[in-house]
Scaffold this motif. Structure first.
Motif, PDB file in Angstrom:
ATOM      1  N   HIS A 171       6.291  -1.671  -0.790  1.00 33.27           N
ATOM      2  CA  HIS A 171       6.252  -2.680   0.265  1.00 33.27           C
ATOM      3  C   HIS A 171       6.623  -2.063   1.621  1.00 33.27           C
ATOM      4  N   MET A 172       7.676  -1.254   1.618  1.00 30.57           N
ATOM      5  CA  MET A 172       8.122  -0.631   2.866  1.00 30.57           C
ATOM      6  C   MET A 172       7.102   0.385   3.366  1.00 30.57           C
ATOM      7  N   HIS A 175       4.419  -1.562   4.992  1.00 31.12           N
ATOM      8  CA  HIS A 175       4.933  -2.144   6.242  1.00 31.12           C
ATOM      9  C   HIS A 175       5.040  -1.092   7.345  1.00 31.12           C
ATOM     10  N   ASN A 176       5.459   0.118   6.956  1.00 34.04           N
ATOM     11  CA  ASN A 176       5.657   1.194   7.937  1.00 34.04           C
ATOM     12  C   ASN A 176       4.435   2.091   8.103  1.00 34.04           C
ATOM     13  N   ASN A 177       3.380   1.745   7.337  1.00 34.06           N
ATOM     14  CA  ASN A 177       2.155   2.550   7.378  1.00 34.06           C
ATOM     15  C   ASN A 177       2.431   4.025   7.065  1.00 34.06           C
TER      16      ASN A 177
END
Length: 456
Positions: A171-172, A175-177
């Motif tokens: 997920h992170m 989110h942070n690409n």
């Protein structure tokens, strides 16, 4: 007094393992040097394990040479000891019986050692109170039980924590690409969208009739993994030589016709492409094993060599599964059982090395008699075990092979017949087999055909 060891049992195991080597991976994995009572046997086993872990072959000569190079070990084990040991060779079928006895004695010695330590604790009035002595005794017993128990047995919560941790990391990363070191990509957008990703530890079957491009597709997967994903790749080529595999990789990477690579009839610009592709291949983390008599044991050994060289194995390709020689050929003689043994072992290799194994497979020629010649799972030769063991099954179908006037000439259907963590269905790819290439189709093609995202 009962002796908690058997020198003949230890000799029989050592001599048979050294004299056989093939198909003994399970024994080599589970037996430790401390399972042997005799110091000489521990020394010998350590060298066997060292060779095994490096993926190197061994026999009594190589083991003796390694011992002779160490003055302390050579003082304990001389050449005569090795010669006498090898005279204790027993039939391979007796190994499980001897192994069970070896493990039984080793366990009882551990119990005996723990008992002695607990006895010493009980009499130690200076260093321990009764409470600390009890805690220490319980720890000794707990450690002993831990060594005997299956370390894979855990409460579901332990696995749940791992699952949630991976979810949060994924997920992170989204989110942070940023990239996530999860599963493996094939390098084809439509196919990756359909599959999700190829999991580490997955067995992937790529099935097709001859001339459909199985080897080319596998090499395209391998090229993306080693060049774009930086993954160490092992390619087991049973049908072609290593040079032939390299020629096809150069053709695909350099986007130059294979016939030019093979014939040498190339223009100046072609030579530049070949040279560039060769330099890329030179730096790529790729190892090729072109042993025409590959077994699952030799595949495992090659994988250990790749692991020793690069620290891990990113993916293994086997071209192709029906050409792998079963270790128990003399026991079966039935093709379906042979393939079942091989597919089961390849699945174990995938899990042991935490990497996907891509196994190419020939299909039954019976499908040639059907009006619709698109493959299904049942077309896999000896399909029962392959279907069961595989996490992903994909087939290649090119209509132009059967219909010379096909409107789909220049394309291939990748039919996903099974995907544990993805979707089944069909993905179309462009083909340029003269240049050893499959490719994603252009967005314009999908618009014209009324398709979406490369899959149907």
């Amino acid at each position: 007094m009962i002796e908690l060891f058997s020198i003949p049992v230890e000799q029989a195991i050592l001599s048979t393992v050294i004299g056989t080597e093939q198909g003994l991976d399970e024994i080599l994995e589970q037996v430790q040097a401390t399972d042997f009572y005799a110091t000489q046997h521990q020394i010998i086993w350590n060298h066997v394990k060292t060779q095994y872990s490096k993926g190197e072959s061994y026999d009594q000569v190589t083991i003796w040479e390694m011992i002779r190079a160490n003055a302390i070990e050579a003082n304990a084990v001389d050449e005569k000891f090795i010669i006498n040991l090898m005279s204790c060779f027993c039939p391979k079928t007796l190994l499980p019986t001897h192994l069970k006895k070896l493990k039984d004695f080793a366990t009882r010695r551990k119990i005996q050692d723990a008992g002695k330590q607990i006895g010493t604790l009980a009499l130690d009035m200076v260093s321990h109170t009764s409470e600390t002595a009890l805690n220490r005794a319980q720890s000794l017993v707990s450690n002993l039980e831990g060594g005997l128990a299956d370390n894979r047995l855990k409460h579901a919560h332990e696995f749940s924590k791992d699952a949630i941790t991976e979810f949060l990391e994924r997920h992170m990363a989204l989110h942070n690409n940023t990239p996530f070191d999860g599963g493996i990509r094939t390098g084809f957008v439509g196919l990756d969208n359909k599959l999700g990703e190829v999991g580490k530890g997955d067995l992937v079957i790529i099935g097709a009739r001859p001339s459909m491009g199985k080897t080319t597709l596998a090499q395209n997967f391998a090229a993306d993994m080693m060049i774009n994903q930086g993954l160490p790749v092992l390619f087991i080529s049973i049908e072609m030589s290593g040079k032939q595999i390299a020629q096809r990789l150069i053709s695909g990477i350099g986007q130059i016709e294979l016939r030019k690579v093979l014939s040498g009839k190339a223009q100046v610009e072609d030579c530049g492409k070949i040279n560039t592709a060769a330099r890329i291949l030179e730096k790529a983390p790729l190892m090729i094993d072109d042993n025409a008599r590959s077994t699952t044991s030799t595949i495992r050994r090659s994988a250990r060599k790749v692991q020793a060289e690069y620290g891990k194995v990113g993916a293994i390709f086997v071209d192709y599964i029906q050409r792998v020689i079963p270790l128990s050929k003399n026991n079966y003689g039935r093709s379906d059982k042979d393939i079942g043994e091989i597919s089961g072992e390849l699945k174990k290799i995938a899990r042991d090395f935490e990497c996907p194994v891509f196994a190419l497979a020939q299909l039954n020629r019976n499908l040639e008699n059907r009006p619709n010649k698109r493959p299904v799972n049942a077309d896999l030769k000896e399909s029962g075990d392959l279907e069961q063991d595989a996490d992903i099954i994909m087939f290649i179908y090119r209509d132009e092979v059967y219909n010379k006037e096909s409107k789909d000439a220049g394309t291939a259907e990748i039919i996903i017949g099974k995907a544990r963590n993805g979707s089944t269905g069909t993905v179309k790819l462009a083909t340029d087999l003269a240049r050893s290439t499959f490719a994603d189709l252009s967005p314009e093609y999908y618009e014209i055909q009324g398709l979406e995202g490369g899959g149907v």
